[in-house]
Design a protein around this motif. Structure first.
Motif, mmCIF file in Angstrom:
data_model
loop_
_atom_site.group_PDB
_atom_site.id
_atom_site.type_symbol
_atom_site.label_atom_id
_atom_site.label_comp_id
_atom_site.label_asym_id
_atom_site.label_seq_id
_atom_site.Cartn_x
_atom_site.Cartn_y
_atom_site.Cartn_z
ATOM 1 N N VAL A 187 0.816 -1.212 0.000
ATOM 2 C CA VAL A 187 0.000 0.000 0.000
ATOM 3 C C VAL A 187 0.849 1.262 0.000
ATOM 4 O O VAL A 187 1.759 1.428 0.812
ATOM 5 N N LYS A 188 0.520 2.164 -0.921
ATOM 6 C CA LYS A 188 1.067 3.516 -0.906
ATOM 7 C C LYS A 188 -0.075 4.459 -0.542
ATOM 8 O O LYS A 188 -1.101 4.498 -1.227
ATOM 9 N N LEU A 189 0.096 5.208 0.550
ATOM 10 C CA LEU A 189 -0.933 6.150 0.985
ATOM 11 C C LEU A 189 -0.585 7.535 0.461
ATOM 12 O O LEU A 189 0.459 8.092 0.798
ATOM 13 N N GLU A 190 -1.454 8.061 -0.378
ATOM 14 C CA GLU A 190 -1.219 9.340 -1.040
ATOM 15 C C GLU A 190 -2.095 10.404 -0.391
ATOM 16 O O GLU A 190 -3.326 10.295 -0.386
ATOM 17 N N LEU A 191 -1.465 11.439 0.172
ATOM 18 C CA LEU A 191 -2.216 12.494 0.845
ATOM 19 C C LEU A 191 -2.803 13.463 -0.169
ATOM 20 O O LEU A 191 -2.157 13.865 -1.129
ATOM 21 N N ALA A 192 -4.058 13.856 0.069
ATOM 22 C CA ALA A 192 -4.745 14.836 -0.768
ATOM 23 C C ALA A 192 -5.487 15.803 0.139
ATOM 24 O O ALA A 192 -5.705 15.532 1.329
ATOM 25 N N GLN A 193 -5.885 16.934 -0.400
ATOM 26 C CA GLN A 193 -6.589 17.945 0.393
ATOM 27 C C GLN A 193 -8.032 17.559 0.668
ATOM 28 O O GLN A 193 -8.611 17.977 1.652
ATOM 29 N N GLY A 194 -8.619 16.774 -0.223
ATOM 30 C CA GLY A 194 -10.006 16.390 -0.027
ATOM 31 C C GLY A 194 -10.511 15.540 -1.167
ATOM 32 O O GLY A 194 -9.777 15.166 -2.094
ATOM 33 N N GLY A 195 -11.831 15.227 -1.102
ATOM 34 C CA GLY A 195 -12.440 14.366 -2.093
ATOM 35 C C GLY A 195 -12.423 14.920 -3.497
ATOM 36 O O GLY A 195 -12.472 14.160 -4.475
ATOM 37 N N ALA A 196 -12.367 16.257 -3.642
ATOM 38 C CA ALA A 196 -12.351 16.863 -4.968
ATOM 39 C C ALA A 196 -11.165 16.387 -5.781
ATOM 40 O O ALA A 196 -11.215 16.305 -7.010
ATOM 41 N N ALA A 197 -10.069 16.034 -5.107
ATOM 42 C CA ALA A 197 -8.896 15.501 -5.789
ATOM 43 C C ALA A 197 -8.906 13.975 -5.823
ATOM 44 O O ALA A 197 -8.436 13.363 -6.792
ATOM 45 N N ILE A 198 -9.456 13.354 -4.791
ATOM 46 C CA ILE A 198 -9.419 11.896 -4.680
ATOM 47 C C ILE A 198 -10.377 11.219 -5.660
ATOM 48 O O ILE A 198 -10.026 10.218 -6.290
ATOM 49 N N VAL A 199 -11.581 11.757 -5.805
ATOM 50 C CA VAL A 199 -12.576 11.126 -6.680
ATOM 51 C C VAL A 199 -12.076 10.977 -8.113
ATOM 52 O O VAL A 199 -12.087 9.868 -8.668
ATOM 53 N N PRO A 200 -11.626 12.047 -8.777
ATOM 54 C CA PRO A 200 -11.146 11.861 -10.150
ATOM 55 C C PRO A 200 -9.917 10.972 -10.242
ATOM 56 O O PRO A 200 -9.727 10.272 -11.245
ATOM 57 N N ALA A 201 -9.080 10.974 -9.196
ATOM 58 C CA ALA A 201 -7.889 10.121 -9.217
ATOM 59 C C ALA A 201 -8.273 8.648 -9.155
ATOM 60 O O ALA A 201 -7.637 7.802 -9.788
ATOM 61 N N VAL A 202 -9.316 8.320 -8.403
ATOM 62 C CA VAL A 202 -9.799 6.940 -8.351
ATOM 63 C C VAL A 202 -10.450 6.558 -9.677
ATOM 64 O O VAL A 202 -10.226 5.462 -10.215
ATOM 65 N N LEU A 203 -11.253 7.448 -10.228
ATOM 66 C CA LEU A 203 -11.941 7.146 -11.482
ATOM 67 C C LEU A 203 -10.969 6.969 -12.646
ATOM 68 O O LEU A 203 -11.223 6.190 -13.567
ATOM 69 N N SER A 204 -9.855 7.673 -12.618
ATOM 70 C CA SER A 204 -8.883 7.574 -13.698
ATOM 71 C C SER A 204 -7.938 6.384 -13.539
ATOM 72 O O SER A 204 -7.218 6.031 -14.459
ATOM 73 N N GLY A 205 -7.936 5.766 -12.340
ATOM 74 C CA GLY A 205 -7.034 4.654 -12.070
ATOM 75 C C GLY A 205 -5.719 5.077 -11.453
ATOM 76 O O GLY A 205 -4.872 4.239 -11.175
ATOM 77 N N GLN A 206 -5.537 6.376 -11.233
ATOM 78 C CA GLN A 206 -4.319 6.849 -10.563
ATOM 79 C C GLN A 206 -4.262 6.307 -9.142
ATOM 80 O O GLN A 206 -3.200 5.903 -8.655
ATOM 81 N N PHE A 207 -5.395 6.304 -8.441
ATOM 82 C CA PHE A 207 -5.554 5.649 -7.146
ATOM 83 C C PHE A 207 -6.485 4.462 -7.354
ATOM 84 O O PHE A 207 -7.472 4.568 -8.085
ATOM 85 N N GLN A 208 -6.192 3.354 -6.683
ATOM 86 C CA GLN A 208 -7.110 2.216 -6.755
ATOM 87 C C GLN A 208 -8.279 2.379 -5.776
ATOM 88 O O GLN A 208 -9.385 1.909 -6.042
ATOM 89 N N PHE A 209 -8.010 3.047 -4.659
ATOM 90 C CA PHE A 209 -9.042 3.264 -3.648
ATOM 91 C C PHE A 209 -8.910 4.685 -3.105
ATOM 92 O O PHE A 209 -7.850 5.314 -3.223
ATOM 93 N N GLY A 210 -9.979 5.175 -2.503
ATOM 94 C CA GLY A 210 -9.945 6.522 -1.954
ATOM 95 C C GLY A 210 -10.834 6.640 -0.734
ATOM 96 O O GLY A 210 -11.656 5.753 -0.444
ATOM 97 N N PHE A 211 -10.662 7.755 -0.033
ATOM 98 C CA PHE A 211 -11.408 8.027 1.202
ATOM 99 C C PHE A 211 -12.231 9.290 0.996
ATOM 100 O O PHE A 211 -11.731 10.277 0.434
ATOM 101 N N SER A 212 -13.485 9.274 1.422
ATOM 102 C CA SER A 212 -14.326 10.455 1.276
ATOM 103 C C SER A 212 -15.474 10.408 2.273
ATOM 104 O O SER A 212 -15.912 9.324 2.682
ATOM 105 N N ASN A 213 -15.983 11.600 2.643
ATOM 106 C CA ASN A 213 -17.205 11.595 3.445
ATOM 107 C C ASN A 213 -18.359 11.106 2.576
ATOM 108 O O ASN A 213 -18.338 11.215 1.345
ATOM 109 N N ASN A 214 -19.380 10.571 3.214
ATOM 110 C CA ASN A 214 -20.439 9.899 2.478
ATOM 111 C C ASN A 214 -21.365 10.839 1.720
ATOM 112 O O ASN A 214 -21.933 10.451 0.695
ATOM 113 N N THR A 215 -21.510 12.073 2.190
ATOM 114 C CA THR A 215 -22.333 13.007 1.430
ATOM 115 C C THR A 215 -21.695 13.311 0.081
ATOM 116 O O THR A 215 -22.383 13.379 -0.944
ATOM 117 N N SER A 216 -20.384 13.477 0.047
ATOM 118 C CA SER A 216 -19.691 13.703 -1.223
ATOM 119 C C SER A 216 -19.907 12.536 -2.182
ATOM 120 O O SER A 216 -20.117 12.735 -3.391
#
Length: 320
Positions: free
Chosen positions: A67-96
């Motif tokens: 596992v490589k844990l990649e720090l991001a400022q928030g879901g706005a960066a994590i969501v597209p990174a997961v969708l593009s395959g840059q990240f395999q998994f991501g963390f986000s609050n459930n409302t987002s």
């Protein structure tokens, strides 16, 4: 804010089309007994302590995950990174994630994250006012300014619901967007009447003579599941074994963090800048091994009721 979110989501859709969900890497990683390399997008907050602890304890390595844990400022960066395959998994609050689901983004929740402790006055997030403020309860927030970290997201919906349940008028609350680190000073200087703050800034505000008048997470709905880990539908379809291994490792990590709070506190110093002097006094989130789906549905209902979405989110569609 809505225009900004729309741009981010549109970019995420484009990235998905171009990136193909990262199928190649996950397929190649299944060869033989080699450890499968994954990148997980996380935020440097208390909420993700279990995954750091799980990596440290070898729960992922036992399942042949590197596992490589990649720090991001928030879901706005994590969501597209997961969708593009840059990240395999991501963390986000459930409302987002619910907002993303209503816009057709192909995401799936795969593992539990932090939850409210469910105990008003003893939660990892709270509404803070100055010590001498006339505000005594959530009902008194009617007509007042309240700082939150992101407009039209989980913070304003839970604060509105706490106000509503206390008999106040949630429509009159004036929300002001501020970063969490700026909130204690904003409250004490009178820039805002109150602030919905999470740890460690909640403890910092209390140490500056702030007074916690509402535990909005705990008051909004019982045992609120605040955030979760997610992946793309593309990865889930192309490599279900990888997703299952990640889920199992996260469940074990959550359970270990829950039963070993001292070790959970110790791991905070490895990825946050929280001062060592306040780590022992912080209120940790609850780290359940299962997701409270009813609470995710409650967040979906609040998002619709408060106008964050124009159509009801399909909660079941977010899960595997």
């Amino acid at each position: 804010m809505r225009r900004k979110l729309a741009v981010v989501l549109a970019a995420a859709m484009l990235l998905t089309a171009c990136g193909g969900g990262g199928d190649g890497e996950s397929t190649d990683s299944r060869a033989g007994d080699q450890a499968r390399k994954i990148t997980v997008g996380v935020i440097p907050i208390l909420d993700v302590a279990p995954i750091y602890l799980g990596v440290q304890k070898g729960f992922f390595a036992e399942r042949k995950l590197e596992v490589k844990l990649e720090l991001a400022q928030g879901g706005a960066a994590i969501v597209p990174a997961v969708l593009s395959g840059q990240f395999q998994f991501g963390f986000s609050n459930n409302t987002s994630l619910l907002l993303a689901q209503t816009r057709g983004l192909p995401l799936k929740i795969v593992a539990p994250g932090p939850s409210s402790t469910g105990v008003p006055g003893k939660d990892f997030a709270g509404v803070v006012v100055p010590e001498n403020s006339p505000i005594k309860s959530s009902a008194d927030l009617s007509g007042k300014s309240v700082a939150i970290n992101t407009l039209n997201n989980i913070s304003d919906t839970v604060v509105r619901e706490a106000v509503r349940k206390a008999g106040g008028d949630p429509k009159t609350v004036k929300f002001v967007e501020l970063p969490f680190p700026d909130m204690p000073a904003a409250v004490m200087n009178g820039r805002v009447d109150a602030a919905f703050i999470v740890e460690p800034f909640l403890t910092i505000a209390r140490n500056q003579k702030g007074r916690d008048i509402s535990s909005a997470y705990a008051e909004a709905t019982p045992n609120l599941s605040v955030a979760t880990y997610f992946t793309s539908e593309a990865l889930l379809k192309s490599d279900p074994d990888l997703a299952r291994a990640f889920t199992d490792a996260m469940v074990e990590s959550q359970a270990y963090a829950s039963s070993h709070p001292d070790e959970t506190r110790q791991v905070l110093s490895t990825y946050t800048s929280i001062g060592a002097e306040i780590i022992p006094t912080l209120t940790l989130p609850s780290f359940p091994a299962e997701i409270n789906r009813q609470s995710v549905q409650a967040l979906a209902d609040l998002a619709l009721r408060d106008g964050l979405v124009t159509k009801a989110p399909q909660v079941d569609a977010l899960f595997q």
